[in-house]
Motif scaffolding. Sequence first.
Motif, PDB file in Angstrom:
ATOM      1  N   LEU A 217       0.875  -1.219  -0.146  1.00  0.00           N
ATOM      2  CA  LEU A 217       0.105  -0.020   0.062  1.00  0.00           C
ATOM      3  C   LEU A 217       0.789   1.297   0.119  1.00  0.00           C
ATOM      4  CD1 LEU A 217      -2.844  -1.068   2.299  1.00  0.00           C
ATOM      5  CD2 LEU A 217      -2.817  -0.760   0.022  1.00  0.00           C
ATOM      6  N   ALA A 218       2.067   1.266   0.686  1.00  0.00           N
ATOM      7  CA  ALA A 218       2.890   2.508   0.650  1.00  0.00           C
ATOM      8  C   ALA A 218       3.335   2.533  -0.662  1.00  0.00           C
ATOM      9  CB  ALA A 218       3.835   2.145   1.490  1.00  0.00           C
ATOM     10  N   ALA A 221       0.610   4.257  -2.734  1.00  0.00           N
ATOM     11  CA  ALA A 221       0.199   5.681  -2.344  1.00  0.00           C
ATOM     12  C   ALA A 221       1.305   6.431  -2.967  1.00  0.00           C
ATOM     13  CB  ALA A 221       0.356   5.721  -0.910  1.00  0.00           C
ATOM     14  N   GLN A 229       1.237   6.885   3.150  1.00  0.00           N
ATOM     15  CA  GLN A 229       0.121   5.950   3.367  1.00  0.00           C
ATOM     16  C   GLN A 229      -1.237   6.452   4.070  1.00  0.00           C
ATOM     17  OE1 GLN A 229       1.525   1.905   3.950  1.00  0.00           O
ATOM     18  NE2 GLN A 229      -0.983   1.425   4.614  1.00  0.00           N
ATOM     19  N   THR A 233      -4.860   6.625   2.291  1.00  0.00           N
ATOM     20  CA  THR A 233      -5.963   6.043   2.887  1.00  0.00           C
ATOM     21  C   THR A 233      -7.143   6.768   2.961  1.00  0.00           C
ATOM     22  OG1 THR A 233      -4.411   4.246   3.570  1.00  0.00           O
ATOM     23  CG2 THR A 233      -6.721   4.434   4.676  1.00  0.00           C
TER      24      THR A 233
END
Length: 254
Positions: A217-218, A221, A229, A233
């Motif tokens: 996810l990082a 992003a 992140q 989010t």
Amino acid sequence: MSTPSNGAARPEATALLAALNPAMVALMDELSGVMFCAKDADGRYVVVNQVFVGRTRERSRRDVIGKRAADLFVPELAERYESQDALVRTTDRPLRGELELIRHVGGAPGWFLTSKLPLHDESGTYVGLVSVSQDLRSGDADDATIQAMARLRTQVEELLDRGEVPSVADLAALAGCAPASLDRRVRRVFGLSPRQLVLRLRVDRAAHLLTTSTVPLADVAAAAGFYDQSSFTRTFARLTGETPSSFRARSRRP
């Protein structure tokens, strides 16, 4: 809107028809600047409105029903439409506001904004999709403006590829116009402000990575131009209604 018997005879078509709202389908037939169609799980057209027929080389709905995109449009465009359909089916996510050129063999091109939604039966099984494409000729934007905005979108995506998030001033410079003029043009074509357009492209990029890769996810992003992140989010959840992790998990459910 009637459906010819040759389209309703196949099981795939029958399943799709059962999932459609008759009132919604009837309403689509009243629209003069919007192409509407419903395709079954086999990729065949089951319901179309008259505007859709008018963008094909056929003369009637009866001639369109039961055919696939490759039977109606030039090969390059048919492949694109089928690729979009596959993405909607595999991710179970809508496709919204896709700027594209639609033309049939030997026909004149026209710019459209297309959205596609997956359809399911009562058990949750995918049975097809519905698609609406708004004819931008019916609005205020002329061909030159539409094509200029299509180029601008491509340029924004190229900047994002390089890890750069353009400002409104950057967009105006790319488009060769003043910020106020840019705002009018972008709103005319996309129905968004320039800032909203860039944000949507960033979120679209993130959604694509979430559904087609295992990138952390990082890293998603960063690829979408968010500085961390947490910020990614919050923004993603605000715009899509779910967190990136839940979005990814849901897209991978069988």
